[in-house]
Design a protein around this motif. Sequence first.
Motif, PDB file in Angstrom:
ATOM      1  N   UNK A  82       1.274  -3.982   1.423  1.00 43.43           N
ATOM      2  CA  UNK A  82       0.092  -3.710   2.145  1.00 43.43           C
ATOM      3  C   UNK A  82       0.587  -4.270   3.702  1.00 43.43           C
ATOM      4  N   UNK A  83       0.173  -3.231   4.611  1.00 41.15           N
ATOM      5  CA  UNK A  83       0.360  -3.458   6.075  1.00 41.15           C
ATOM      6  C   UNK A  83      -0.597  -4.437   6.823  1.00 41.15           C
ATOM      7  N   UNK A  84       0.110  -4.829   7.933  1.00 37.15           N
ATOM      8  CA  UNK A  84      -0.732  -5.787   8.616  1.00 37.15           C
ATOM      9  C   UNK A  84      -2.025  -5.150   8.995  1.00 37.15           C
ATOM     10  N   UNK A  85      -3.116  -6.052   9.017  1.00 35.35           N
ATOM     11  CA  UNK A  85      -4.563  -5.345   9.435  1.00 35.35           C
ATOM     12  C   UNK A  85      -5.010  -4.385   8.283  1.00 35.35           C
ATOM     13  N   UNK A  86      -4.440  -4.246   7.095  1.00 32.46           N
ATOM     14  CA  UNK A  86      -4.878  -3.306   6.143  1.00 32.46           C
ATOM     15  C   UNK A  86      -5.824  -4.362   5.208  1.00 32.46           C
TER      16      UNK A  86
END
Length: 115
Positions: A82-86
């Motif tokens: 999971x990406x940052x800000x996702x």
Amino acid sequence: MVIEYVGQVIRQVIADMREQRYEEEGIGSSYLFRIDQDTIIDATKCGNLARFINHSCNPNCYAKIITVESQKKIVIYSRQPISINEEITYDYKFPIEDTKIPCLCGADSCRGSLN
């Protein structure tokens, strides 16, 4: 593991009474998560950030019931990095009922309802 879904562990009869009381009090959303046939976690008034995770028909996480020292717990796990800000999402898997709850997840594979 992303987060545990925490709150008060209650029985179905208590959950039914609380849901009605929450509606009467004008609480727009209740955060009741079923563990099994008889047990529910109520995070409405004393939960953690897990209660704010949204539904998606194409989620990046999933909920799993695990047992730790003979106590059942609900844990949210990631399906993928999971990406940052996702946004973190999982499929609520509400039971099928005649009255449909509209889904607004926006996924290409959206079912159109939460149940």
